[in-house]
Design a protein around this motif. Structure first.
Motif, PDB file in Angstrom:
ATOM      1  N   GLU A 263      -9.824 -11.392  -8.985  1.00 26.17           N
ATOM      2  CA  GLU A 263      -9.308 -11.753 -10.306  1.00 26.17           C
ATOM      3  C   GLU A 263      -7.858 -11.308 -10.420  1.00 26.17           C
ATOM      4  O   GLU A 263      -7.504 -10.185 -10.045  1.00 26.17           O
ATOM      5  N   VAL A 264      -7.013 -12.184 -10.923  1.00 23.14           N
ATOM      6  CA  VAL A 264      -5.582 -11.900 -11.081  1.00 23.14           C
ATOM      7  C   VAL A 264      -5.353 -11.349 -12.482  1.00 23.14           C
ATOM      8  O   VAL A 264      -5.697 -11.995 -13.480  1.00 23.14           O
ATOM      9  N   LYS A 265      -4.750 -10.168 -12.572  1.00 31.46           N
ATOM     10  CA  LYS A 265      -4.560  -9.511 -13.862  1.00 31.46           C
ATOM     11  C   LYS A 265      -3.114  -9.039 -14.027  1.00 31.46           C
ATOM     12  O   LYS A 265      -2.322  -9.069 -13.082  1.00 31.46           O
ATOM     13  N   ASP A 266      -2.817  -8.599 -15.222  1.00 35.30           N
ATOM     14  CA  ASP A 266      -1.526  -7.997 -15.542  1.00 35.30           C
ATOM     15  C   ASP A 266      -0.358  -8.892 -15.153  1.00 35.30           C
ATOM     16  O   ASP A 266       0.615  -8.437 -14.539  1.00 35.30           O
ATOM     17  N   GLY A 267      -0.461 -10.166 -15.489  1.00 35.03           N
ATOM     18  CA  GLY A 267       0.624 -11.096 -15.210  1.00 35.03           C
ATOM     19  C   GLY A 267       0.852 -11.373 -13.744  1.00 35.03           C
ATOM     20  O   GLY A 267       1.912 -11.869 -13.366  1.00 35.03           O
ATOM     21  N   GLY A 268      -0.141 -11.055 -12.900  1.00 33.13           N
ATOM     22  CA  GLY A 268      -0.021 -11.278 -11.461  1.00 33.13           C
ATOM     23  C   GLY A 268       0.172 -10.020 -10.651  1.00 33.13           C
ATOM     24  O   GLY A 268       0.143 -10.052  -9.428  1.00 33.13           O
ATOM     25  N   ALA A 269       0.343  -8.868 -11.309  1.00 28.84           N
ATOM     26  CA  ALA A 269       0.658  -7.629 -10.596  1.00 28.84           C
ATOM     27  C   ALA A 269      -0.565  -6.929 -10.028  1.00 28.84           C
ATOM     28  O   ALA A 269      -0.428  -6.032  -9.184  1.00 28.84           O
ATOM     29  N   VAL A 270      -1.769  -7.324 -10.464  1.00 28.22           N
ATOM     30  CA  VAL A 270      -2.989  -6.626 -10.059  1.00 28.22           C
ATOM     31  C   VAL A 270      -4.037  -7.635  -9.603  1.00 28.22           C
ATOM     32  O   VAL A 270      -4.193  -8.699 -10.210  1.00 28.22           O
ATOM     33  N   LEU A 271      -4.738  -7.293  -8.530  1.00 26.98           N
ATOM     34  CA  LEU A 271      -5.889  -8.066  -8.053  1.00 26.98           C
ATOM     35  C   LEU A 271      -7.117  -7.169  -8.076  1.00 26.98           C
ATOM     36  O   LEU A 271      -7.089  -6.060  -7.528  1.00 26.98           O
ATOM     37  N   GLU A 272      -8.198  -7.647  -8.689  1.00 25.81           N
ATOM     38  CA  GLU A 272      -9.443  -6.891  -8.734  1.00 25.81           C
ATOM     39  C   GLU A 272     -10.580  -7.754  -8.191  1.00 25.81           C
ATOM     40  O   GLU A 272     -10.633  -8.956  -8.467  1.00 25.81           O
ATOM     41  N   PRO A 273     -11.504  -7.161  -7.414  1.00 23.01           N
ATOM     42  CA  PRO A 273     -12.597  -7.953  -6.838  1.00 23.01           C
ATOM     43  C   PRO A 273     -13.498  -8.536  -7.925  1.00 23.01           C
ATOM     44  O   PRO A 273     -13.891  -7.832  -8.860  1.00 23.01           O
ATOM     45  N   ALA A 274     -13.808  -9.836  -7.789  1.00 23.89           N
ATOM     46  CA  ALA A 274     -14.725 -10.500  -8.712  1.00 23.89           C
ATOM     47  C   ALA A 274     -16.047 -10.849  -8.035  1.00 23.89           C
ATOM     48  O   ALA A 274     -17.057 -11.028  -8.714  1.00 23.89           O
ATOM     49  N   GLY A 275     -16.048 -10.951  -6.700  1.00 17.24           N
ATOM     50  CA  GLY A 275     -17.280 -11.239  -5.985  1.00 17.24           C
ATOM     51  C   GLY A 275     -17.021 -11.880  -4.638  1.00 17.24           C
ATOM     52  O   GLY A 275     -15.876 -12.160  -4.268  1.00 17.24           O
ATOM     53  N   TRP A 276     -18.100 -12.098  -3.889  1.00 25.45           N
ATOM     54  CA  TRP A 276     -18.043 -12.711  -2.571  1.00 25.45           C
ATOM     55  C   TRP A 276     -19.165 -13.741  -2.454  1.00 25.45           C
ATOM     56  O   TRP A 276     -20.280 -13.519  -2.939  1.00 25.45           O
ATOM     57  N   LEU A 277     -18.867 -14.838  -1.815  1.00 28.75           N
ATOM     58  CA  LEU A 277     -19.882 -15.835  -1.499  1.00 28.75           C
ATOM     59  C   LEU A 277     -20.069 -15.840   0.006  1.00 28.75           C
ATOM     60  O   LEU A 277     -19.150 -16.199   0.759  1.00 28.75           O
ATOM     61  N   ARG A 278     -21.262 -15.449   0.470  1.00 25.97           N
ATOM     62  CA  ARG A 278     -21.551 -15.464   1.903  1.00 25.97           C
ATOM     63  C   ARG A 278     -21.918 -16.881   2.330  1.00 25.97           C
ATOM     64  O   ARG A 278     -22.773 -17.522   1.732  1.00 25.97           O
ATOM     65  N   LEU A 279     -21.251 -17.353   3.376  1.00 24.62           N
ATOM     66  CA  LEU A 279     -21.495 -18.689   3.910  1.00 24.62           C
ATOM     67  C   LEU A 279     -22.427 -18.658   5.113  1.00 24.62           C
ATOM     68  O   LEU A 279     -22.977 -19.691   5.508  1.00 24.62           O
ATOM     69  N   GLY A 280     -22.573 -17.504   5.720  1.00 21.53           N
ATOM     70  CA  GLY A 280     -23.437 -17.338   6.878  1.00 21.53           C
ATOM     71  C   GLY A 280     -23.681 -15.861   7.119  1.00 21.53           C
ATOM     72  O   GLY A 280     -22.848 -15.020   6.774  1.00 21.53           O
ATOM     73  N   GLU A 281     -24.810 -15.528   7.709  1.00 21.21           N
ATOM     74  CA  GLU A 281     -25.166 -14.133   7.940  1.00 21.21           C
ATOM     75  C   GLU A 281     -24.706 -13.625   9.300  1.00 21.21           C
ATOM     76  O   GLU A 281     -24.420 -12.443   9.460  1.00 21.21           O
TER      77      GLU A 281
END
Length: 339
Positions: A263-281
């Protein structure tokens, strides 16, 4: 609207096939170009410029017909090895040679064909990773919001270069070291133009850079992991892509076989994890190599070892993609372009 899919093979036999996909599925495959690793369209949409990732790198100009038929019009040596990226900017074609370390400039004629090479920028140096950083490995060229500078991340030396562009030639402006052994691969600007995100292939992270468009000043101001906490095993992030509104950043993880959503926050200055989608194990079973938005707002993934292009619906509230069963079979898929 068509989707162009480039192929790349690690086997001794190179991939041959620039696939064209229309609304009804696979339209046709143009097999004249080996290892078509990346391509870009001319502003008119009539010419496709293809980077051939082969030991004697080449660029190809291909005419695109209204029905998606491809006809090669011109081909030239790229003055180096392993051509992995092409960019059309300000009446010129810029080709990036990963293996030998050059950015090469071609003027474009009125018919959109590339003329003789007018400049070659050769990077120097190396990094601490003995396998991936024995020499320079620039991976792409990216215009800044003003169009007067080009940025080049170099995976082999850990530097992010800024070049001035005067309409005819490149000249060094500045450079920033992103961290020893990081391996910067691709970059994208935040829509505001004052932040830049660089994915680091060798340490599974994204470096956040501040940028001043007026002066071209560039500096690092943060970082975010592309893997969840506790993840282990080999991983090499590849593509990086912003959502159309700039609210989320997506990174393809080869090895973890996932799409990371930040997730992009603070006008672009911060990135925070929102999740992961696994495509293969299983590691290397899918190998997500590139990401692209289609006109329907789906996140498309080129899966190289799975040999598929997979369109994923995205939850508009969370930005998280969802698995689908709409995969299109395309051998060695490694690059996507809609146009």
């Amino acid at each position: 609207m068509h989707m162009f899919v480039g192929g790349y093979s690690w086997a001794e036999t190179p991939a041959r096939g620039l696939s064209v996909i229309g609304d009804g599925g696979l339209v046709r495959s143009f097999t004249e170009i080996p290892q078509p690793f990346h391509c870009t369209l001319s502003p008119s949409g009539h010419t496709l410029y293809v980077a051939s990732n082969v030991p004697e790198g080449r660029i190809h100009a291909v005419t695109v017909s209204a029905d998606g038929t491809l006809i090669e019009r011109a081909s030239q040596p790229a003055e180096g090895a392993g051509t992995v990226h092409t960019l059309v900017h300000d009446g010129h074609l810029f080709a990036t040679n990963h293996d030998s370390g050059e950015v090469v400039v071609f003027p474009l004629g009125e018919d959109e064909s590339p003329g003789p090479v007018c400049q070659v920028i050769r990077h120097t140096g190396s990094g601490p990773n003995s396998l991936s950083q024995q020499g320079p490995h620039p991976h792409m060229t990216l215009p800044d919001p003003t169009g007067s500078r080009l940025l080049v991340p170099d995976k082999g030396t850990d530097w992010l270069h800024v070049y001035r562009w005067d309409g005819a030639r490149l000249s060094p402006h500045s450079q920033v070291h992103l961290g020893s052994g990081h391996g910067p691969r691709q970059a994208v600007f935040h829509p505001g133009g004052r932040h830049l995100y660089v994915v680091n292939e060798l340490v599974s992270s994204v470096t956040i850079c501040g940028y001043e468009p007026a002066s071209g000043a560039l500096w690092t101001c943060g970082a975010a992991a592309t893997l969840p906490e506790g993840a282990d095993g080999w991983n090499a992030p590849s593509a990086i892509l912003l959502s159309p509104g700039g609210e989320h950043l997506y990174v393809a993880n080869r090895g973890h076989e996932s799409i990371a959503v930040l997730e992009v926050k603070d006008g672009g200055a911060v990135l925070e994890p929102a999740g992961w989608l696994r495509l293969g194990e299983e590691p290397l079973s899918v190998m997500p190599w590139d990401l692209a938005w289609d006109p329907a707002g789906r996140l498309n993934v080129a899966n190289q070892t799975a040999g598929t292009v997979l369109p994923l619906p995205v939850d508009p509230a969370t930005g998280l993609p969802e698995l689908s069963d709409a995969a299109i079979k395309v051998p060695d898929a490694a690059f996507l372009l809609f146009g």
